[in-house]
Design an enzyme around this catalytic site. Structure first.
Site, PDB file in Angstrom:
ATOM      1  CE  LYS A 603      33.835  41.148  33.901  1.00 16.93           C
ATOM      2  NZ  LYS A 603      32.225  40.769  34.135  1.00 16.93           N
ATOM      3  N   GLY A 604      35.971  45.073  31.098  1.00 22.36           N
ATOM      4  CA  GLY A 604      36.962  46.242  31.409  1.00 22.36           C
ATOM      5  C   GLY A 604      37.606  45.912  32.618  1.00 22.36           C
TER       6      GLY A 604
END
Length: 1025
Positions: A603-604
């Site tokens: 995830k970013g």
């Protein structure tokens, strides 16, 4: 290690020797050979001296100047403030000695000029009353279309306490310049010192609103004769236009700035030209002054030009400080190279938190920006729990509701109050000498001198410093910190610099051109008691408008990029404090979700600065480009040079859309292709069909999985969906929320979204909801005439709203944020499709429990992390049938994984033929059929998991939230165990498994042999396991 080693031994640079050791200090003996981060040219041109001071600008002659002078003198005599015998002297001094060109006089009226001359004369008079006899002038005049600022300043000195006119110009005019409305700036320094000594000179700034030739040029237009300001085109010489044209043409093709410099004929002066995208570097104009002052330079003139295609260009006319002051600094021939390198760094973070240390020359720009980056790093990892919390957690019973709530409250307070960002900043500011030593250790590892000894190439002053200053070892740094700091808190903060240095595996900090700073970190420093699932990889990205992380749990991992916005400073503080934990938990949830696909979880998260909430696109582009700096090999000398790579292996990230990024993924795909990424097709998923993408929102991929759990509950309990009363957070404007409305047939009682709350106990009008969902509009566009007498809408910007019940809502935002916790409304089903993480925690979950029973019988968590795990268990214990995000919200990742598999399986020709929408808007038959197969796989996977969890809960009584994690862990562990076996080497078995695992349409269209040849081995191994 993919890097160029730093050469040991004495430096051999013929040009530097000639400049430093030569008997004279005249012009450079030959054009300086530099690798310019602009055009890539190796030899800058020598510009002829055109216009005043060799500026390259020639203002049209103001024919009425003499007449205006007479009017001004008449006005001065009429006012009587200046003695008559001084009027002509003061007027000629203003007109002839300050270097102001004719454009100013043509623009201003005689009355305004009289006012300006009065202000200057008054300052001279005031100087006689001062003990130091120092002349100080502060003059400013602002109007809607132009402004004038005149200030006294000493060349080469940044004034910390003063009117800060350059910052004011930047904030009031330059930061607001855009393609439609722009402001150009002209700045001149008087040629001679002012009366009273102290080397004071006048610095004048003139700001003009742009009058473009074409205010609305076509996309991609770069012809300055079309996109330029009329005044600029009138004043600029042919050479100046050519310089700007070249820089502008390159800048349009570049994400970051274009930086060029030129020699001025017959002098040692340099002209520095910088072109960049408007609005991409707030505070850049004033920060540049601090930069060249640090290296003992000043400017005679400065220009900022705007172009209607959305780009800006600056020209700085740099010269060595006069007299003895110049002997304290390197020669301009050396400084200009260092300034060019550092302009790119300054562009990334024009105003860092340690700017004062730079302005006062106690630290270099590199050291202050390094300290700023470590401050961001420390702010995320010092509000930790410590060993005492772990001991307490082991003593208490987490299954006891009272104990669990106590632990939850202690955790929140420890993370909030121990080390705030301001407290950390205060500590770091006290130790500039330690920052210097710690920076040298960082630079010694990551700085690369890119030229050999045989090149007539000036090493940067940063490189020279590394050869002069002694770099301390890790143990010596620890000792230095312990000796210098005054208490334990200070020791913890400053030692975090050393931890940061040891964690950085690669960085673009020293890359010649960049748009933000990125660091690939080894996450081994994370305490396992707080982060029990170890991360595989961590990226930290820091820009002027944002900060961001990218975390992954496996080498090959998949997850979306979300942009987090904050409605207030308080909300920003909370978001900044919880940012890393949110990112970690999202990636961990993704890891559990991805049990159906070959990739692990990632995830970013990009957090917008509180002052740049409108710059989501700018932040996203910088975030992506800076990560690409660390993924792609350098291929443009002087633009993207080699970096030190302590990771030492190829690294590929797979990303997708998430909150506030769905409309940005096409750009990321095209940009990866433009930068030469061989994996551009699979870099981002959820892109538009014209690029071979399968948009999640268009085909409802995420919602299809959530709906299987919702209808599964109804099916098991024999409920009529049309009679189920439903609450939903995340409105008709979002991907998940809009498709949930379109696919469902429940009776909606309330919807909460970013704009406010919509509620009707009699049921919201379905046709109106569908209209909004198809339009992707928020509930603030709901036709309130379609509400019943008991219905209401409260928007976030409304206050003191009276509800039909007579209740008064004092604050719309607070009402929206807590509406899902309110009592009084009757719901059967709650489907969170949006909202901030931890919107329901253990404490607030008690508001949903009355007499030991959950007031909402069924919850399917569509939004990631909406409910904390301890709150889920508490609600389940109170009788709620609850399916968590890791099970329900996995349709999008399945779609993304299968989209990537198709892009890897096809060659470029086959991919365009079968997966890309044609120019006429029609889709290939394969694409349409493949989308249907993906949708079928999503539904089937969700149905199978729903049944498995329902069945196990009935058999064991275990909470469904626990069973979801148990199932994810078991599948992931089995996957890893299978990868460690020799089964892959059994070719017949391998082909059999892949024939079952891969989508039938891909096998039919491409064939197993070609897929096995094209798809990477690690990807296939995970696919088969």
């Amino acid at each position: 290690m993919a890097s160029t080693p730093i050469n040991e031994g004495p430096l051999q640079n013929k040009l530097l020797d000639a400049v430093v050791r030569g008997p004279g200090r005249g012009p450079s003996p030959q054009p300086t050979h530099l690798s310019i981060p602009g055009s890539g040219a190796s030899t800058p041109r020598v510009l002829p001296r055109e216009g005043p001071g060799g500026s390259g600008y020639v203002a049209p002659k103001f024919e009425g100047k003499e007449k205006q002078m007479e009017e001004v003198m008449d006005g001065l005599e009429e006012k009587g403030f200046i003695p008559p015998e001084f009027v002509e002297q003061e007027t000629k001094w203003f007109y002839e000695q300050l270097g102001i060109d004719d454009m100013y006089f043509a623009t201003e009226t005689a009355d305004v000029i009289v006012s300006h001359i009065h202000s200057l004369y008054a300052a001279k008079v005031a100087a006689y009353a001062r003990d130091d006899n120092r002349l100080e002038i502060r003059l400013d005049k602002e109007s809607s279309d132009h402004a004038v600022y005149i200030d006294t300043s000493k060349p080469g000195i940044s004034v910390v306490n003063g009117p800060q006119y350059e910052k004011r110009i930047g904030e009031k005019y330059l930061s607001r310049s855009s393609a439609g409305t722009g402001y150009r700036v002209e700045s001149f320094r008087s040629a001679s010192p002012l009366p009273g000594g102290s080397e004071q000179q006048l610095r004048c700034y003139f700001v003009y609103q742009c009058d473009y030739v074409d205010p609305n040029p076509k996309v991609g237009e770069t012809d300055i004769e079309k996109v330029g300001d009329k005044r600029f085109l009138q004043k600029a010489t042919k050479n100046t236009k050519e310089i700007y044209q070249q820089a502008l043409t390159i800048a349009v093709e570049r994400t970051g700035p274009v930086i060029e410099y030129f020699d001025i004929e017959g002098s040692r002066d340099k002209r520095l030209v910088i072109a960049y995208k408007q609005g991409s570097a707030p505070g850049f104009f004033s920060a540049l002054s601090d930069l060249y002052h640090y290296y003992g330079l000043t400017t005679s003139r400065k220009y900022v030009e705007q172009f209607s295609n959305g780009f800006s260009a600056m020209s700085l006319y740099l010269k060595q400080l006069p007299g003895e002051a110049s002997t304290k600094h390197p020669p301009i021939e050396a400084s200009i190279h260092q300034i060019m390198k550092e302009v790119s760094l300054l562009y990334c973070i024009p105003q860092n938190r340690f700017q004062t240390h730079f302005m006062t020359a106690s630290l270099s720009l590199q050291e202050t920006i390094y300290a700023h980056c470590v401050w961001v790093f420390v702010s995320n990892f010092l509000n930790r729990l410590g060993s005492e919390y772990a001991t307490l957690a082991s003593i208490l019973d987490v299954n006891n509701g009272v104990h669990a709530e106590l632990l939850s409250n202690i955790k929140r307070r420890l993370r909030t109050e121990t080390f705030t960002a301001d407290y950390i900043l205060e500590i770091i500011n006290q130790y500039p000498s330690l920052i210097h030593s710690l920076y040298l250790s960082f630079a010694n590892t990551h700085y690369v001198q890119t030229r050999g000894e045989q090149d007539d190439f000036l090493p940067t002053l940063s490189f020279l410093r590394l050869k002069v200053d002694r770099v301390l070892s890790d143990d010596e740094l620890t000792d230095a910190i312990n000796v210098t700091v005054v208490n334990d808190h200070h020791q913890i903060v400053m030692d975090s610099f050393r931890i940061f240095n040891n964690a950085v595996l690669k960085t673009n900090f020293y890359t010649p051109t960049k748009v933000a700073l990125s660091f690939r970190l080894n996450p081994i420093f994370l305490p396992p008691q707080e982060y029990p699932q170890p991360l595989y990889g961590m990226f930290l990205v820091i820009g002027s408008e944002f900060r961001g992380f990218h975390l992954r749990f496996r080498d090959i991992a998949r997850g979306g990029i979300r942009i987090v916005k904050s409605r207030s400073k308080e909300a920003y503080t909370i978001n900044a404090r919880s940012m890393f934990d949110e990112n970690y938990n999202l990636a961990n949830t993704q890891q559990r979700k991805n049990k159906d696909i070959p990739e692990g979880g990632s995830k970013g998260v990009v957090l917008l600065d509180i002052n740049h909430q409108e710059k989501a696109r700018v932040a996203f582009e910088k975030y992506i480009d800076s990560i690409l700096d660390l993924l792609l090999p350098p291929n443009s000398p002087g633009i993207k040079d080699p970096i030190v790579d302590l990771y030492g292996k190829e690294e590929i990230l797979f990303m997708g859309p998430d909150e506030n990024t769905a409309d940005l993924v096409d750009w990321a795909t095209e940009h990866a292709r433009a930068r030469g990424a061989p994996w551009w097709k699979s870099f981002f998923t959820g892109k538009s069909p014209k690029l071979g993408g399968i948009p999640h929102d268009r085909y409802g991929m995420t919602t299809l999985s959530v709906r299987e759990y919702v209808v599964g509950i109804y099916r098991k309990l024999n409920l009529d969906p049309s009679k189920v009363r439903k609450l939903q957070t995340g409105g008709p404007d979002g991907d998940l929320g809009s498709n949930e409305i379109l696919l469902s047939n429940e009776k909606y009682i309330a919807i909460v979204d970013g704009s406010g709350v919509l509620c009707d106990p009699k049921g919201l009008n379905r046709d109106e909801l569908i209209r909004l969902a198809k339009k992707r509009a928020m509930i603030n566009q709901f036709d309130t005439s379609k509400l019943s007498l008991e219905g209401y809408r409260v928007l976030v910007d409304e206050n003191n709203v009276k509800l039909p019940s007579g209740e008064l809502v004092h604050n719309g935002t607070a009402f929206r944020n807590t509406f899902h916790l309110r009592g009084g409304q009757q719901y059967d089903s709650f489907v969170p499709c949006g909202g901030r993480p931890e919107s329901i925690d253990l404490t607030t979950a008690n508001k949903l429990i009355v007499d030991g029973k959950s007031v909402i019988p069924y919850i399917v968590e569509g939004a990631n992390l909406f409910i904390t795990q301890d709150a889920k268990l508490r609600l389940e214990k109170a009788g709620c049938i609850l399916y968590k995000d890791a099970s329900a919200n996995k349709g999008g990742v399945t779609s993304s994984s299968l989209e990537v598999l198709a892009s890897l399986s096809f060659d470029d020709e086959g991919f365009i033929k079968n997966m890309c929408i044609r120019e006429d808007g029609t889709a290939p038959d394969f694409y349409n059929n493949y989308v249907k197969e993906v949708q079928s796989i999503i539904r089937n996977n969700a149905r199978l998991e729903f049944e498995a969890i329902w069945r196990e809960h009935a058999a064991t009584g275990q909470p469904r939230s626990i069973l979801s994690d148990t199932l994810s862990t078991a599948i992931t562990k089995l996957d890893e165990e299978l990868q460690g076996t020799e089964l892959w080497n059994n070719v017949e078995f391998r082909r059999s498994v892949l024939s079952e695992a891969l989508p039938g349409l891909l096998l039919q269209e491409i064939g197993l042999d070609k897929i096995m040849a094209r798809v990477s081995l690690p990807h296939l191994i995970q696919e088969s396991s």
